[in-house]
Design an enzyme around this catalytic site. Structure first.
Site, PDB file in Angstrom:
ATOM      1  N   HIS A  41     -58.952 -52.028 -76.462  1.00  0.00           N
ATOM      2  CA  HIS A  41     -59.837 -51.609 -75.379  1.00  0.00           C
ATOM      3  C   HIS A  41     -60.275 -52.739 -74.462  1.00  0.00           C
ATOM      4  O   HIS A  41     -60.529 -52.524 -73.282  1.00  0.00           O
ATOM      5  CB  HIS A  41     -60.983 -50.764 -75.923  1.00  0.00           C
ATOM      6  CG  HIS A  41     -60.493 -49.383 -76.184  1.00  0.00           C
ATOM      7  ND1 HIS A  41     -59.839 -49.062 -77.338  1.00  0.00           N
ATOM      8  CD2 HIS A  41     -60.422 -48.299 -75.386  1.00  0.00           C
ATOM      9  CE1 HIS A  41     -59.423 -47.815 -77.254  1.00  0.00           C
ATOM     10  NE2 HIS A  41     -59.768 -47.326 -76.077  1.00  0.00           N
ATOM     11  N   ARG A  67     -62.239 -42.031 -69.771  1.00  0.00           N
ATOM     12  CA  ARG A  67     -62.600 -42.280 -71.177  1.00  0.00           C
ATOM     13  C   ARG A  67     -64.122 -42.248 -71.300  1.00  0.00           C
ATOM     14  O   ARG A  67     -64.784 -43.253 -71.059  1.00  0.00           O
ATOM     15  CB  ARG A  67     -62.110 -43.664 -71.610  1.00  0.00           C
ATOM     16  CG  ARG A  67     -60.622 -43.793 -71.824  1.00  0.00           C
ATOM     17  CD  ARG A  67     -60.292 -45.176 -72.397  1.00  0.00           C
ATOM     18  NE  ARG A  67     -58.956 -45.244 -72.942  1.00  0.00           N
ATOM     19  CZ  ARG A  67     -57.888 -45.637 -72.246  1.00  0.00           C
ATOM     20  NH1 ARG A  67     -58.004 -45.994 -70.984  1.00  0.00           N
ATOM     21  NH2 ARG A  67     -56.704 -45.675 -72.826  1.00  0.00           N
ATOM     22  N   ARG A 112     -61.798 -36.763 -70.608  1.00  0.00           N
ATOM     23  CA  ARG A 112     -61.529 -36.637 -72.042  1.00  0.00           C
ATOM     24  C   ARG A 112     -62.848 -36.591 -72.790  1.00  0.00           C
ATOM     25  O   ARG A 112     -63.722 -37.427 -72.563  1.00  0.00           O
ATOM     26  CB  ARG A 112     -60.703 -37.834 -72.511  1.00  0.00           C
ATOM     27  CG  ARG A 112     -60.524 -37.829 -74.024  1.00  0.00           C
ATOM     28  CD  ARG A 112     -59.576 -38.892 -74.475  1.00  0.00           C
ATOM     29  NE  ARG A 112     -60.205 -40.195 -74.521  1.00  0.00           N
ATOM     30  CZ  ARG A 112     -59.551 -41.316 -74.826  1.00  0.00           C
ATOM     31  NH1 ARG A 112     -58.252 -41.263 -75.051  1.00  0.00           N
ATOM     32  NH2 ARG A 112     -60.176 -42.455 -74.872  1.00  0.00           N
ATOM     33  N   GLU A 134     -51.063 -37.140 -78.833  1.00  0.00           N
ATOM     34  CA  GLU A 134     -50.992 -38.510 -79.352  1.00  0.00           C
ATOM     35  C   GLU A 134     -50.719 -38.521 -80.846  1.00  0.00           C
ATOM     36  O   GLU A 134     -50.683 -39.560 -81.483  1.00  0.00           O
ATOM     37  CB  GLU A 134     -52.254 -39.309 -78.991  1.00  0.00           C
ATOM     38  CG  GLU A 134     -53.547 -38.587 -79.126  1.00  0.00           C
ATOM     39  CD  GLU A 134     -54.731 -39.313 -78.481  1.00  0.00           C
ATOM     40  OE1 GLU A 134     -54.611 -40.498 -78.121  1.00  0.00           O
ATOM     41  OE2 GLU A 134     -55.794 -38.688 -78.358  1.00  0.00           O
ATOM     42  N   ASN A 136     -50.409 -44.717 -76.385  1.00  0.00           N
ATOM     43  CA  ASN A 136     -50.985 -45.830 -77.150  1.00  0.00           C
ATOM     44  C   ASN A 136     -51.093 -45.421 -78.621  1.00  0.00           C
ATOM     45  O   ASN A 136     -50.765 -46.194 -79.510  1.00  0.00           O
ATOM     46  CB  ASN A 136     -52.382 -46.187 -76.638  1.00  0.00           C
ATOM     47  CG  ASN A 136     -52.377 -46.533 -75.166  1.00  0.00           C
ATOM     48  OD1 ASN A 136     -51.314 -46.788 -74.611  1.00  0.00           O
ATOM     49  ND2 ASN A 136     -53.533 -46.546 -74.539  1.00  0.00           N
ATOM     50  N   ASP A 137     -51.556 -44.196 -78.834  1.00  0.00           N
ATOM     51  CA  ASP A 137     -51.643 -43.711 -80.208  1.00  0.00           C
ATOM     52  C   ASP A 137     -50.339 -43.075 -80.668  1.00  0.00           C
ATOM     53  O   ASP A 137     -49.925 -43.271 -81.804  1.00  0.00           O
ATOM     54  CB  ASP A 137     -52.798 -42.710 -80.344  1.00  0.00           C
ATOM     55  CG  ASP A 137     -54.134 -43.432 -80.474  1.00  0.00           C
ATOM     56  OD1 ASP A 137     -54.198 -44.419 -81.228  1.00  0.00           O
ATOM     57  OD2 ASP A 137     -55.106 -43.020 -79.819  1.00  0.00           O
ATOM     58  N   CYS A 153     -51.155 -40.685 -70.114  1.00  0.00           N
ATOM     59  CA  CYS A 153     -52.262 -41.592 -69.802  1.00  0.00           C
ATOM     60  C   CYS A 153     -52.265 -42.815 -70.714  1.00  0.00           C
ATOM     61  O   CYS A 153     -53.168 -43.636 -70.656  1.00  0.00           O
ATOM     62  CB  CYS A 153     -53.594 -40.860 -69.847  1.00  0.00           C
ATOM     63  SG  CYS A 153     -53.894 -40.076 -71.427  1.00  0.00           S
TER      64      CYS A 153
HETATM   65  C1  PEP Z   1     -53.669 -43.172 -75.882  1.00  0.00           C
HETATM   66  O1  PEP Z   1     -53.798 -43.098 -77.103  1.00  0.00           O
HETATM   67  O2  PEP Z   1     -52.582 -43.355 -75.312  1.00  0.00           O
HETATM   68  C2  PEP Z   1     -54.853 -43.106 -75.011  1.00  0.00           C
HETATM   69  C3  PEP Z   1     -54.734 -43.041 -73.702  1.00  0.00           C
HETATM   70  O3  PEP Z   1     -56.064 -43.116 -75.617  1.00  0.00           O
HETATM   71  P1  PEP Z   1     -56.816 -44.421 -76.125  1.00  0.00           P
HETATM   72  O4  PEP Z   1     -56.041 -45.622 -75.672  1.00  0.00           O
HETATM   73  O5  PEP Z   1     -58.176 -44.357 -75.536  1.00  0.00           O
HETATM   74  O6  PEP Z   1     -56.786 -44.218 -77.601  1.00  0.00           O
HETATM   75 MG    MG Z   2     -55.645 -42.424 -77.971  1.00  0.00          MG
END
Ligand code: PEP
Ligand code: MG
Length: 572
Positions: free
Chosen positions: A189, A296, A332, A431, A454-455, A502
């Site tokens: 983050h 977010r 979200r 995700e 990302n996840d 995203c």
């Molecule tokens: C993701 O997981 O791609 C995402 C956008 O959420 P975060 O990075 O906030 O977990």
């Molecule tokens: Mg995520």
């Protein structure tokens, strides 16, 4: 001069002095003191120095951050002058013949526990004030310097082990020109925040806090992922030139700010921005964002002592919706857990926080928290084009339950005469691999998907997104990931729905040609990446990218895919 390599988390080049933002060691031993009068005096000196320091900070904060933000320091000064706290500390030193550090800690802890247990938000905040003031007093008693980012008054590069989202949110954008950390990856983050603050950042250097002293001169190369410590005049000169070249490129991209995002053969895709706070909207506008693809909301809940009220949330959502002037805003719902903690929720420590009680799982259990957020969103919906998205959905049952709660809250509001938009789309983040695999079933019930790579990548490859040792497995271009992305996009299109992305992959120069070819409808990324992406997409033909994607889906390794993307796009 030393050169450190890290992960380029946010692009750009910056040259400035280092400012170490590191929690000092404030540990001490309990000691018996003979001369208690002298010990009390030592405590009084620390008290008086702390007061002077806080007064100076308060005055500066008033000028630079406004009266409201300076109020916190006023509260701290009140604590320092409160005889109910100060007298018991002095009595303890005298009566028990203990050192000032110990007397301070024991007394402060007693008050903190007492205030925290009160069922009153105002008193809970006082506990936080006492904790902060105690830290300052301890630092003076121990002769240790506390970092003080609010007093920064010249351009600096922050050096830290890691920056929590709340640390990052408190940095003064006027003076903080970049940052570099020991830990973290491209999708941690702190990295995401750096991109939304539009400042260059290098994370995951492992040793920057050991290698850099306060005041060292640094160059952050957010394009190559390098930190130069006390560089030579020659390096400085060449970087100044490089900085100019980069700015020139940016100026070229900036010409596209009001242009549509169309491929060379005329296909339109939407370039949206990921934001963390309403303040980020300025960046979205400056960079020509066509929508907000991911808001977010967890940042609203962080860096504070208690949950945000419905009104606070309503104000933030309304500000974003109005600020986007009718353009789509995907909000979200709360995604807390994983690497995003809320200390005041007092959640149990988990063995595997990324696999644990987070996001929608927590919201469905702690419905009071969830419902407050949904009400704030529903009330704000009439101020713009709101789309609501649930994070970390693993099963249809979770989606149905979350949606049912949303519907209930809507009915209650409507029955009470509160206006609520009838056009709110309700979608999910994809995700978790189970959801990607079952996307055809989800597509019948949701209004849209947004792929959170990302996840999704960390769960598909079983590789922690925060762990540098397994970062080689973090492979956006692996055909396994591409096939999942394709399944989701195709499933949505068959039902007449749309798919966005995203995760950070959506703004990645090497991934964009593939995603275009796979048929992605909306690309949501850090605002600072939008213009570069627009410029890139305008040079690509959708037809060629479909061919490239089809080939990539049949490949065996991520390396083969990357080589093919480079070959095809460099030919252009
Ligand atoms: C993701 O997981 O791609 C995402 C956008 O959420 P975060 O990075 O906030 O977990
Ligand atoms: Mg995520």
């Amino acid at each position: 001069m030393t050169l450190l390599k890290g992960i380029a988390a946010s692009s750009g080049i910056v040259l400035a002095k280092a400012y170490r933002l590191i929690e000092p060691d404030l540990s001490f031993e309990k000691r018996k003191v003979e001369d208690t009068a002298k010990e009390v005096e030592r405590f009084q000196v620390a008290l008086s120095v702390s007061k002077d320091e806080l007064e100076a900070i308060r005055e500066k904060a008033k000028v630079e951050l406004g009266e409201d933000n300076a109020a916190i320091f006023e509260a701290h000064l009140l604590v320092l002058s409160d005889p109910e706290l100060i007298s018991p500390i002095e009595d303890k030193i005298k009566n028990e013949q203990v050192n000032a550090e110990y007397a301070l800690k024991e007394t402060a802890d007693m008050f903190i526990t007492m205030f925290e247990q009160m069922d009153n938000d105002y008193m809970k905040e006082r506990a936080a004030d006492i904790r902060d003031v105690t830290k300052r007093l301890h630092a003076h008693l121990l002769g240790v310097q506390l970092p003080n980012p609010s007093m920064i008054s010249e351009e600096v590069i922050i050096v830290a082990e890691d920056l929590t989202p709340s640390d990052t949110a408190q940095l003064n954008r006027q003076f903080v020109k970049g940052f570099t950390t020991d830990i973290g990856g491209r999708t941690s983050h702190s990295a995401i925040m750096a991109r939304s603050m539009e400042i260059p950042a290098i994370v995951g250097t492992k040793t920057v806090t050991e290698d850099v002293k306060d005041g060292d001169f640094l160059i952050i190369d957010g394009l190559k992922g390098e930190v130069h410590i006390n560089p030579t005049e020659e390096t400085i000169a060449s970087y100044k030139e490089e900085q100019i070249r980069y700015e020139e490129k940016k100026a070229e991209w900036a010409k596209l700010v009001n242009e549509k995002t169309v491929t060379a053969d005329g296909e339109h895709v939407e370039l949206a921005a990921n934001i963390g706070t309403p303040d980020d909207l300025e960046g979205v506008k400056n960079n020509g964002g066509e929508a907000v693809g991911l808001y977010r909301t967890e940042f609203l809940y962080m860096g504070r002592d208690q949950l945000p009220t419905e009104e606070e949330q309503f104000d933030a959502y309304k500000a974003v919706l109005e600020g986007m002037d009718g353009k789509p805003v995907v909000v979200r719902t709360l995604d807390i857990g994983g690497d995003k903690e809320l200390p005041y929720l007092d959640l149990p420590k988990e063995m595997n926080p990324f696999l644990g009680f987070r996001a929608i799982r927590l919201c469905l259990e702690e419905q009071d928290i969830f419902r407050v957020q949904l009400r704030a969103l529903l009330r704000a919906s009439v101020f713009g084009n709101l789309k609501i998205m649930f994070p970390m959905i693993a099963t249809l049952a979770e989606f149905r339950e979350a949606k049912a709660i949303l519907e209930q809250e809507k009915e209650i509001l409507v029955a009470a005469g509160t206006p609520v938009s009838d056009e709110i789309e309700v979608g999910i983040m994809v995700e978790i691999p189970s959801t990607a695999v079952l996307a055809d079933q989800f597509a019948k019930e949701v209004d849209f998907f947004s792929i959170g790579t990302n996840d999704l990548i960390q769960y598909t490859m079983a590789a922690d997104r925060m762990n540098e040792q397994v970062s080689y497995l973090y492979q956006p271009y692996n055909p396994a990931i591409l096939r999942l992305v394709k399944m989701v996009i195709d499933a949505s299109h068959r039902e007449g729905k749309w798919t966005g992305m995203c995760g950070e992959m959506a703004g990645d120069e090497l991934a964009i040609p593939l995603l275009l070819g796979l048929g992605l409808d909306e690309f949501s990324m850090s605002a600072t990446s939008i213009l570069q992406a627009r410029s890139q997409i305008r040079g690509l033909s959708k037809r060629d990218m479909v061919e490239l994607a089809e080939k990539a889906l049949e490949m065996r390794t991520a390396e083969e895919v990357v080589a093919e993307v480079k070959r095809v796009t460099e030919e252009k």
